[in-house]
Structure formats: structure tokens, C-alpha cells
Scaffold this motif. Sequence first.
Motif, PDB file in Angstrom:
ATOM      1  N   LEU A  41       0.819  -1.214   0.000  1.00  0.00           N
ATOM      2  CA  LEU A  41       0.000   0.000   0.000  1.00  0.00           C
ATOM      3  C   LEU A  41       0.849   1.259   0.000  1.00  0.00           C
ATOM      4  N   VAL A  59     -10.004   5.728  -1.556  1.00  0.00           N
ATOM      5  CA  VAL A  59      -9.334   4.481  -1.919  1.00  0.00           C
ATOM      6  C   VAL A  59      -9.120   4.470  -3.421  1.00  0.00           C
ATOM      7  N   LEU A  78      -9.926  -2.726   2.437  1.00  0.00           N
ATOM      8  CA  LEU A  78      -9.255  -1.493   2.860  1.00  0.00           C
ATOM      9  C   LEU A  78     -10.179  -0.603   3.677  1.00  0.00           C
ATOM     10  N   ILE A  97      -5.662   5.865   0.301  1.00  0.00           N
ATOM     11  CA  ILE A  97      -4.918   4.609   0.286  1.00  0.00           C
ATOM     12  C   ILE A  97      -4.868   4.120  -1.154  1.00  0.00           C
ATOM     13  N   ALA A  99      -3.683   1.013  -3.466  1.00  0.00           N
ATOM     14  CA  ALA A  99      -3.289  -0.394  -3.404  1.00  0.00           C
ATOM     15  C   ALA A  99      -2.295  -0.697  -4.514  1.00  0.00           C
ATOM     16  N   VAL A 115      -4.519  -7.258   5.573  1.00  0.00           N
ATOM     17  CA  VAL A 115      -4.695  -5.890   5.081  1.00  0.00           C
ATOM     18  C   VAL A 115      -4.664  -4.914   6.252  1.00  0.00           C
ATOM     19  N   LEU A 119      -1.948  -1.883   6.788  1.00  0.00           N
ATOM     20  CA  LEU A 119      -2.439  -0.511   6.925  1.00  0.00           C
ATOM     21  C   LEU A 119      -2.046   0.079   8.275  1.00  0.00           C
TER      22      LEU A 119
END
Length: 130
Positions: A41, A59, A78, A97, A99, A115, A119
Motif C-alpha cells: 500500500l 481508496v 481497505l 490509500i 493499493a 490488510v 495498513l
Amino acid sequence: MDDDLRPLRTAPTKRPRARLSRSAEFERVYRQGRSHSNRYLVVHVFARTAGEDGARLGVSVSRKVGGAVDRNRVKRLLREAFAAEAEIVPADHDVVIVARPPARELAERDGLAGVREALRELLAQTGRPA
């Protein structure tokens, strides 16, 4: 049944989602915020002006991550991970965020726990001084 006797149907009142939705909001976070990354990430964080409550999330999952099913799964995980770790982020911050392609394998292999850990590692770095 007489129209006057029907109960009124109103939509339940919901709190607006704390999400970034416009391109300009994403751009501001990318250009003016700070970023931290790991293998899975990239997290961009930007401090908004005070007065707006709650951290907002954006996202971004590109097609390099996989097909629509894979991308939607990664996005859902997420969002869930961010909701679980939101206390780490100050309330007046915007977070985007992004990916990376290996995020799909992480989601398949470790699910929400993997995940969330990836994070959490990055969100903890956002509070550290430069």
C-alpha cells in the motif's frame, strides 16, 4: 386503502460517509499531503482545516491489481481495515490509500487481518515527526 391513512415513508437518516469522492479532493491529498508506503500500500495523509469532523478516506485500486472482482474485494477490505484502525488517524485528516498490485495476493492469502496489519503499519508512521 385511503391515501390519507397510509403511513409516511421516510428514508432513514444516515450520517454522510466520511469519504473523499471528488477528483480535486484526491489531488489535494496527493500534492499537499505526506506519503508512506510498504510493499502492498501507499498511504497519503493531508491535514485539513479544523472544523470539519472525522477523518475522511479515499481508496484507489488500479486495474493492475486485478479484475473488477479482485479490485472490489481489495477496496472493501481497505475500508474495513481503515474503520478498524481509524483511531490512529487524527480527526481532521484526509487519507488516500493506493493499493499496489501485491495487495491482491495479501487479501487472498491473509484476508482482513493481513490488510489491517499492513495498513496499521503505515498509519502508525503518519503520526511520527519527519
